[in-house]
Design an enzyme around this catalytic site. Structure first.
Site, PDB file in Angstrom:
ATOM      1  N   GLY A 116      11.421  16.393  21.450  1.00 45.68           N
ATOM      2  CA  GLY A 116      10.297  16.132  20.569  1.00 45.68           C
ATOM      3  C   GLY A 116       9.561  14.887  21.008  1.00 45.68           C
ATOM      4  O   GLY A 116       9.550  14.540  22.190  1.00 45.68           O
ATOM      5  N   ARG A 117       8.975  14.188  20.035  1.00 49.46           N
ATOM      6  CA  ARG A 117       8.160  13.026  20.360  1.00 49.46           C
ATOM      7  C   ARG A 117       8.981  11.901  20.994  1.00 49.46           C
ATOM      8  O   ARG A 117       8.594  11.341  22.018  1.00 49.46           O
ATOM      9  CB  ARG A 117       7.450  12.521  19.092  1.00 49.46           C
ATOM     10  CG  ARG A 117       6.394  13.494  18.581  1.00 49.46           C
ATOM     11  CD  ARG A 117       5.789  13.044  17.270  1.00 49.46           C
ATOM     12  NE  ARG A 117       6.760  13.069  16.178  1.00 49.46           N
ATOM     13  CZ  ARG A 117       6.455  12.890  14.897  1.00 49.46           C
ATOM     14  NH1 ARG A 117       5.204  12.653  14.551  1.00 49.46           N
ATOM     15  NH2 ARG A 117       7.374  12.924  13.958  1.00 49.46           N
ATOM     16  N   ILE A 118      10.120  11.572  20.377  1.00 48.33           N
ATOM     17  CA  ILE A 118      10.936  10.484  20.917  1.00 48.33           C
ATOM     18  C   ILE A 118      11.626  10.918  22.204  1.00 48.33           C
ATOM     19  O   ILE A 118      11.668  10.162  23.182  1.00 48.33           O
ATOM     20  CB  ILE A 118      11.965  10.015  19.871  1.00 48.33           C
ATOM     21  CG1 ILE A 118      11.243   9.454  18.643  1.00 48.33           C
ATOM     22  CG2 ILE A 118      12.887   8.949  20.470  1.00 48.33           C
ATOM     23  CD1 ILE A 118      12.171   9.078  17.502  1.00 48.33           C
ATOM     24  N   SER A 120      17.114  22.291  24.058  1.00 45.48           N
ATOM     25  CA  SER A 120      16.530  22.217  22.730  1.00 45.48           C
ATOM     26  C   SER A 120      16.271  23.632  22.235  1.00 45.48           C
ATOM     27  O   SER A 120      16.662  24.604  22.884  1.00 45.48           O
ATOM     28  CB  SER A 120      15.226  21.404  22.778  1.00 45.48           C
ATOM     29  OG  SER A 120      14.748  21.150  21.482  1.00 45.48           O
ATOM     30  N   ARG A 121      15.603  23.748  21.091  1.00 40.51           N
ATOM     31  CA  ARG A 121      15.193  25.078  20.644  1.00 40.51           C
ATOM     32  C   ARG A 121      14.148  25.632  21.604  1.00 40.51           C
ATOM     33  O   ARG A 121      13.540  24.889  22.383  1.00 40.51           O
ATOM     34  CB  ARG A 121      14.644  25.022  19.218  1.00 40.51           C
ATOM     35  CG  ARG A 121      13.475  24.083  19.016  1.00 40.51           C
ATOM     36  CD  ARG A 121      13.205  23.871  17.533  1.00 40.51           C
ATOM     37  NE  ARG A 121      12.119  22.928  17.339  1.00 40.51           N
ATOM     38  CZ  ARG A 121      10.843  23.249  17.215  1.00 40.51           C
ATOM     39  NH1 ARG A 121      10.487  24.531  17.290  1.00 40.51           N
ATOM     40  NH2 ARG A 121       9.922  22.329  17.028  1.00 40.51           N
ATOM     41  N   THR A 165      20.709   7.922  18.899  1.00 36.18           N
ATOM     42  CA  THR A 165      19.844   7.077  18.081  1.00 36.18           C
ATOM     43  C   THR A 165      19.122   7.918  17.034  1.00 36.18           C
ATOM     44  O   THR A 165      18.138   7.461  16.445  1.00 36.18           O
ATOM     45  CB  THR A 165      18.801   6.329  18.953  1.00 36.18           C
ATOM     46  OG1 THR A 165      18.056   7.290  19.715  1.00 36.18           O
ATOM     47  CG2 THR A 165      19.470   5.353  19.892  1.00 36.18           C
ATOM     48  N   ARG A 193      20.721  10.805  14.299  1.00 41.39           N
ATOM     49  CA  ARG A 193      21.482  10.834  13.060  1.00 41.39           C
ATOM     50  C   ARG A 193      22.927  11.207  13.374  1.00 41.39           C
ATOM     51  O   ARG A 193      23.187  12.088  14.195  1.00 41.39           O
ATOM     52  CB  ARG A 193      20.900  11.858  12.077  1.00 41.39           C
ATOM     53  CG  ARG A 193      19.513  11.524  11.553  1.00 41.39           C
ATOM     54  CD  ARG A 193      19.506  10.285  10.678  1.00 41.39           C
ATOM     55  NE  ARG A 193      18.187   9.991  10.145  1.00 41.39           N
ATOM     56  CZ  ARG A 193      17.284   9.231  10.765  1.00 41.39           C
ATOM     57  NH1 ARG A 193      17.568   8.693  11.949  1.00 41.39           N
ATOM     58  NH2 ARG A 193      16.107   9.004  10.193  1.00 41.39           N
ATOM     59  N   GLU A 226      26.017   4.534   5.888  1.00 38.12           N
ATOM     60  CA  GLU A 226      25.405   3.248   6.221  1.00 38.12           C
ATOM     61  C   GLU A 226      25.067   2.492   4.940  1.00 38.12           C
ATOM     62  O   GLU A 226      24.768   3.115   3.923  1.00 38.12           O
ATOM     63  CB  GLU A 226      24.139   3.477   7.054  1.00 38.12           C
ATOM     64  CG  GLU A 226      24.386   4.173   8.374  1.00 38.12           C
ATOM     65  CD  GLU A 226      23.108   4.376   9.192  1.00 38.12           C
ATOM     66  OE1 GLU A 226      22.030   3.916   8.760  1.00 38.12           O
ATOM     67  OE2 GLU A 226      23.184   5.017  10.258  1.00 38.12           O
ATOM     68  N   HIS A 247      21.794   0.641  13.318  1.00 40.70           N
ATOM     69  CA  HIS A 247      20.584   1.422  13.014  1.00 40.70           C
ATOM     70  C   HIS A 247      19.326   0.575  13.198  1.00 40.70           C
ATOM     71  O   HIS A 247      18.532   0.369  12.270  1.00 40.70           O
ATOM     72  CB  HIS A 247      20.638   1.996  11.604  1.00 40.70           C
ATOM     73  CG  HIS A 247      19.820   3.250  11.473  1.00 40.70           C
ATOM     74  ND1 HIS A 247      20.066   4.227  10.544  1.00 40.70           N
ATOM     75  CD2 HIS A 247      18.727   3.686  12.172  1.00 40.70           C
ATOM     76  CE1 HIS A 247      19.178   5.209  10.660  1.00 40.70           C
ATOM     77  NE2 HIS A 247      18.359   4.892  11.646  1.00 40.70           N
TER      78      HIS A 247
END
Length: 326
Positions: free
Chosen positions: A153-155, A174-175, A234, A236, A265, A285
């Protein structure tokens, strides 16, 4: 409006330029972390607009039902920590700018900080030097290795771009739609998930935590990794099968890990099993925690409060609430 801001650990929000946007509001900022429903209900009993800093506090129906004055929850990005159905039922608007097309560059940067720290054993050598030692270990060069991006994705795309600049080969899993995009961007796609985990020298996880992705990384996946490989998360913690990373690291596959996220957390008192492992780099985090990123986030968050007060809510994620909002 009476505005409450939760979980501003370092009392940073009031120092931001964006804070001027709510200069006319009655703002109360809390610097500690509280999750207890009774304590939060007392703390927020007069709150009309609640500001959340990402997912630090869970906002569920038992709490919402005890906040009769709450009209708006304003935040930025994803909202798995908010009971949207309860908000809609109670007439509470949830505004959250999803910043389409704009990756969190701060998270991409931290990802690379963790990769480099793990590969070159930087934290261990810093600790050794402070203890009076010299060169406590030997790391590995990244150039020429394979960087796996799980979740393009974006990141993930931003992390891949840095990898190219550093001379790594990029491999994506990925998908299907994201794999097609990765191919269009010139990156190789693994023939299967099994091959992906087996081939990567560094594997970085970048996807949202939703029902379909919870526990998507299994023990068997991690055990396919090389004993010299580095696993980086980084995104979840819930993306991994519970306990899978700890077990895999103890078995030596992968050989190292670098993580910024945890199931529960904040992690306090040093009480997390990964913190006791010499082959793991842990950060608290920090992915989105930079002053520059906060200026962007809180400009959006405070704009949403101003828009609500003007009678024109923006970035509403529960539009069904609008005809009957408080």
């Amino acid at each position: 409006m009476k505005v409450a801001i939760l979980d501003d650990y370092h009392d940073t929000v009031r120092t931001l330029g964006a804070f001027r946007k709510v200069a006319g509001q009655e703002v109360r900022i809390f610097n500690d972390h509280v999750q207890d429903t009774d304590a939060l209900a007392e703390r927020l009993k007069d709150t009309e607009a609640l500001v959340l800093i990402r997912e630090r506090t869970q906002i569920r129906a038992p709490l919402l039902e005890r906040l009769p004055k709450l009209k708006l929850i304003s935040q930025r990005s994803v909202y798995p920590h908010i009971d949207i159905a309860a908000c809609t039922r109670l007439g509470i608007v949830v505004s959250s700018n999803m910043h389409p097309g704009t990756p969190s560059y701060s998270t991409a940067e931290l990802t690379w900080g963790l990769i480099l720290a793990a590969a070159r054993e930087i934290p261990q050598n810093v600790a050794g030097m402070k203890a009076g030692k010299w060169q406590t270990g030997i790391g590995n060069t990244l150039r020429g290795k394979t960087l796996g991006i799980y979740g393009y994705g974006r990141i993930g795309g931003a992390v891949a771009q840095v990898g190219v600049a550093m001379g790594l080969t990029i491999l994506v899993w990925s998908r299907e739609a994201s794999r097609d995009k990765a191919k269009a961007d010139g990156y190789a796609v693994a023939p299967s998930k099994e091959d992906f985990f087996a081939e990567c020298d560094v594997l970085s996880l970048h996807m949202r935590l939703v029902d379909a992705t919870r526990g998507i990384v299994k023990r068997a996946d991690l055990m396919r990794m090389k004993p010299t490989a580095i696993f980086v998360n980084t995104s979840r913690a819930g993306l991994l099968e519970e306990g899978a990373l700890l077990e895999a690291l103890k078995a030596g596959r992968p050989g190292k890990a670098a993580v910024d996220v945890y199931e529960h957390e904040p992690v306090l008192g040093g009480k997390h099993p990964l913190l006791a492992m010499d082959n793991v780099v842990c950060t608290p985090h920090l992915g989105y925690v930079t002053r520059d990123e906060w200026e962007l986030q809180f400009a959006d968050i405070f704009d949403q409060i101003v828009a609500y007060e003007r009678g024109q809510p923006t970035n509403v994620v529960n539009p069904d609430v609008l005809p009957r909002r408080r």
